[in-house]
Design an enzyme around this catalytic site. Structure first.
Site, PDB file in Angstrom:
ATOM      1  CB  CYS A   1      -1.481  17.408 -32.643  1.00 27.09           C
ATOM      2  SG  CYS A   1      -0.445  18.841 -33.017  1.00 27.09           S
TER       3      CYS A   1
ATOM      4  CB  CYS B   1      -1.676  22.154 -30.028  1.00 23.96           C
ATOM      5  SG  CYS B   1      -1.909  22.053 -31.812  1.00 23.96           S
TER       6      CYS B   1
ATOM      7  CB  CYS C   1     -19.504  58.343 -13.770  1.00 20.20           C
ATOM      8  SG  CYS C   1     -19.996  59.705 -12.716  1.00 20.20           S
TER       9      CYS C   1
ATOM     10  CG  ASP D   1      -8.460   5.186  11.662  1.00 30.42           C
ATOM     11  OD1 ASP D   1      -7.777   5.016  12.688  1.00 30.42           O
ATOM     12  OD2 ASP D   1      -9.611   5.664  11.665  1.00 30.42           O
TER      13      ASP D   1
ATOM     14  CG  ASP E   1     -13.138   8.072   9.816  1.00 34.56           C
ATOM     15  OD1 ASP E   1     -12.118   7.806  10.493  1.00 34.56           O
ATOM     16  OD2 ASP E   1     -14.289   8.024  10.268  1.00 34.56           O
TER      17      ASP E   1
ATOM     18  CG  ASP F   1      -7.450   8.845  10.548  1.00 33.00           C
ATOM     19  OD1 ASP F   1      -6.678   8.283  11.334  1.00 33.00           O
ATOM     20  OD2 ASP F   1      -8.663   8.577  10.465  1.00 33.00           O
TER      21      ASP F   1
END
Length: 839
Positions: A26, A29, A96, A517, A715, A719
């Site tokens: 819920c 939580c 090791c 643009d 694009d 821009d």
């Protein structure tokens, strides 16, 4: 899936840790997990999504994943992790072992590691998204050699999570069926006696009252401590931590009903006269109905992620790659950049790349939304996940694994689905106190009925208090926003619109001005030769060949358009002598012994040529948004050369659709004013800002803000500042990476109609969220008082706990079902009976 990924913000190099959280049920939580994570030192923010069951954690400093995992677990929830094994060669002693353990433990996403010297194996507890290659690299850096013991991680990284979800669904279905089978006779035994007098007499004669209650006790206990144990295991510890959640409400309510009934059955003398009643059926029915709600909820939740599943399903599993003089079928994970890949008709393209030989038509609708297959030949790019339709071709793999366009799309959708909208802030504030408030309301209900209720007051007090506990539903409030966001952004991706940030969904809805643009957005972005008007005595092929020969030495886009036109007509480009570019005027050269000049009218005037023969035509073409140039050959005016960046076929309709949405449309471009005005007039654009530099586009966006919030669509690299400065930046997916990274929304198709789709689905999603929130809040505002007995003075109306459980379950299912309606959203038609322009 759990992931560790860099932040998208340019100014913030912090890491983002993505975790799958299990056990949330819920909205309370969500708040509890967020507060637990934010309390960890070094964490700057946390965003938890109930529908996706995911947490995105941003670190302000060095990431301490282990501390975050502990915080989540201490809050009473679990982070999904995996146990993996890797072989380690070269170890000779205990030192090791320690060295290898420390090296692996330092890998981000590793929570624990144990190395066995005898078996030369390391057992590693990791987040699912951790790549084993990073662990292998850590072993090598420590001076040892890793050895693979298990197959590499599958390309379909969604499989583990999907499997976990399916397993949970199977468990829920099993628990529900067991609870239903046990509850049915209990319900018939108790309620049948109340509703049918003859059935009551039959039970009393054949079974007996006390024996009936003992049987009910057995059945209810099996339900409560069998399938219902999940609520007790989560709800009671949360209550003990003074952090009650939805499970706590169910646990307290069912235990209260069951416990009271146990006393009434086995110690009736402990209760006041007239209050000896049993409510075993209420406890069992509550568990059964809530399990049904959870089952339906799990099924609906699974459907909210269908978009991601479909995107993941687009991945090829294998690839035919050049190996040792031929082509061999290999797993997708083994393809590397530079490999030559062969694709046959009907096959899915494995990875992104560039066509080397052959040609075909490729269905790219999954990326662009365009239904018509695109022609592909040598030099063209292809995208992994798209489908080859007819011919065969070979291509070079340029991007593999997580670098492919499809992988980036999946990542963008996942990030957008995990985003938290500003509208969610109100829900978070309410749900933080909701469960404690409900428990307080239940306690108050109990006390009021004890003090002022009719006989048997204790029975009334218990039933109504339990009804209050059960009827309250923070689940619906917690699911209201994230489920709509998940479905909305997922469906938008299927329509070619990628929300890089979930917050952009809400921001885009409030946009009042769309600034566009011109080049590459409204137009194709590829100038083309549209007209070649010849002077008397000149041949078209001869003039075009001479002009193209000169322009081939120029880097200007207009020059490229002329050269492309000549080549498309099969004309030869000849060697050039004494080439000279005159800035601001044009170019001059000698081609095959003939002098050629190409440029603006001022170059012709400087050469002493009379332009009057072409003046009317040049003015007319300029008014159409085209760029007229002149060509002179051997000192004579030879032709009017007209180049234009064609307006996309869909631009006019898209601008009209934006107007229909009630938006003002502006054009912001670096092109000359005359061309810009011509294009704007042709498309019906309201405002024009022409001849602006990149920083001027930012100023234009700020100026447009006087009319309302601004979305900028572009694009190119130039821009990027405007995309970042606008309230919402939309990048055309065919543009540059810089533009896409600066934007909030990516339009994969390059079609301006995708702007209309993005805004429409934004409005539809926010409208859907508001419907969900209204239902969730109104449900609790109306039914909690009813459950408390507010209607009892008016006709004796009370709400039984069993009905309360059914209503609570249905509220969550309603919210999820309403969110799933967005999957059928189409920008071409009204939604919910309202026009798309409706706010």
């Amino acid at each position: 899936m759990n992931q560790i990924l860099p932040s998208k913000k340019f100014e913030d190099a912090a890491e983002v840790l993505r975790l799958d959280i299990e056990g949330m049920s819920c909205a309370s939580c969500v708040g509890r997990v967020e507060r637990a994570i934010v309390a960890v030192p070094g964490v700057s923010s946390a965003s938890v999504n109930l529908a996706a069951e995911r947490a995105d954690v941003t670190f302000a400093g060095p990431a301490d994943e282990a501390a975050v995992l502990r915080a989540v677990e201490e809050a009473g929830y679990e982070v999904r992790q995996e146990t993996r094994e890797i072989g380690v060669e070269g170890m000779t002693c205990a030192s090791c072992v320690g060295r290898v353990e420390r090296a692996i433990a330092a890998v981000p996403g590793v929570s624990s590691v144990a190395v066995n010297l005898a078996t030369e194996r390391a057992t590693v507890r990791v987040l699912p998204a951790v790549d084993m290659r990073s662990i292998e690299a850590a072993v090598r850096d420590a001076g040892y050699e890793p050895r693979t013991l298990s197959p590499p991680v599958a390309a379909d990284a969604e499989d583990p999570r999907r499997a976990a979800k399916e397993a949970e669904y199977v468990r829920l279905r099993r628990d529900f069926l067991v609870a239903a089978v046990l509850t049915a006779p209990l319900f018939v035994l108790e309620m049948g006696s109340h509703l049918v007098p003859t059935f009551h007499d039959l039970v009393m004669d054949r079974i007996g009252m006390w024996e009936s209650r003992v049987l009910q006790f057995v059945l209810a206990s099996l339900v409560l401590f069998g399938p219902g144990l999940r609520f007790l295991r989560k709800g009671l510890p949360a209550l003990a931590r003074l952090a009650p959640d939805m499970n706590s409400l169910v646990a307290v309510g069912t235990l209260a009903a069951w416990g009271y009934s146990v006393v009434a059955t086995f110690l009736p003398g402990a209760l006041p006269t007239g209050t000896v009643n049993v409510y075993f059926e209420a406890a069992a029915v509550i568990v059964t109905l809530i399990l049904l709600g959870r089952l339906l909820e799990a099924r609906a939740k699974g459907r909210t992620g269908e978009a991601i599943k479909r995107l993941v399903g687009l991945r090829a599993k294998t690839a035919r790659v050049a190996r040792e003089g031929g082509f061999a079928e290999i797993p997708l994970e083994e393809v590397v950049v530079g490999d030559t890949v062969e694709v046959r008709p009907g096959e899915r393209i494995p990875v992104d790349g560039t066509v080397l030989s052959g040609s075909s038509f490729v269905d790219e609708s999954m990326i662009t939304g365009e239904p018509v297959p695109a022609a592909k030949e040598e030099g063209d790019t292809v995208v992994g996940g798209t489908v080859n339709t007819t011919g065969s071709f070979a291509y070079r793999a340029d991007r593999v694994g997580s670098d492919t366009v499809l992988a980036q799309i999946i990542r963008m959708v996942e990030e957008a689905q995990g985003g938290k909208l500003p509208i969610q802030a109100l829900v978070d504030r309410v749900t933080r106190w909701f469960v404690p408030a409900v428990m307080a309301a239940a306690a108050a209900t109990f006390l009021v009925w004890i003090a002022f209720g009719p006989d048997p007051a204790l029975g009334f007090a218990l039933v109504n208090a339990v009804a209050v506990l059960i009827i309250a539903c923070p689940c619906a409030m917690g699911l209201a926003t994230p489920t709509s966001v998940m479905v909305g952004t997922g469906h938008a991706a299927e329509l070619g619109v990628l929300f890089r940030r979930g917050e952009a969904l809400q921001a885009l809805r409030d946009i009042e001005v769309v600034a566009l643009d011109k080049t590459g957005t409204l137009t194709e972005g590829r100038p083309a030769l549209t007209d070649l008007v010849l002077a008397d005595g000149f041949d078209r092929a001869e003039v075009l060949s001479l002009v193209a020969s000169v322009e081939e030495r120029s880097e200007h886009p207009i020059a490229a358009a002329v050269v492309a036109a000549a080549k498309s007509e099969g004309l030869a480009v000849q060697p050039v002598d004494r080439f000279e570019a005159v800035p601001g005027f044009g170019v001059e050269a000698v081609v095959g012994g003939r002098s050629v000049a190409v440029g603006a009218d001022r170059l012709m005037v400087r050469l002493g040529l009379d332009l009057s023969a072409f003046t009317a035509q040049a003015e007319r073409l300029a008014a159409e948004g085209k760029s007229p140039l002149y060509a002179a050959v051997d000192g004579r005016l030879a032709a009017l050369v007209v180049v234009s960046d064609p307006v996309k076929e869909t631009s006019a309709a898209a601008v009209g659709a934006l107007h229909d949405l009630g938006l003002r449309v502006a054009m912001v471009t670096g092109d000359n004013a005359a061309t810009a005005r011509a294009v704007a007039a042709r498309l019906g654009i309201d405002d024009v800002f022409a001849e602006v530099l990149p920083e001027g586009k930012v100023a234009a966006v700020e100026s447009l803000r006087a009319s309302g919030k601004v979305a900028f669509v572009g694009d190119g690299i130039n821009d990027a500042p405007a995309l970042a400065a606008a309230d919402v930046g939309l990048a055309v997916g065919t543009g540059t990476d810089v533009a896409i990274e600066s934007a909030d929304v990516v339009l994969m198709s390059g079609d301006l109609n995708a702007v209309v789709t993005a805004i429409s689905i934004s409005r539809a999603t926010i409208r859907n969220i508001r419907q969900n929130l209204f239902w969730a809040f109104a449900y609790n505002v109306v039914l909690v008082p009813v459950a408390a007995g507010a209607l009892y003075p008016f006709g004796g109306t009370l709400l039984s706990p069993a009905l309360a459980a059914g209503a609570m379950a249905l509220s969550s299912v309603f919210v999820l079902g309403n969110a799933l309606r967005l999957r059928g959203f189409s920008p071409a038609a009204p939604t919910s009976g309202r026009p798309l322009s409706g706010r």
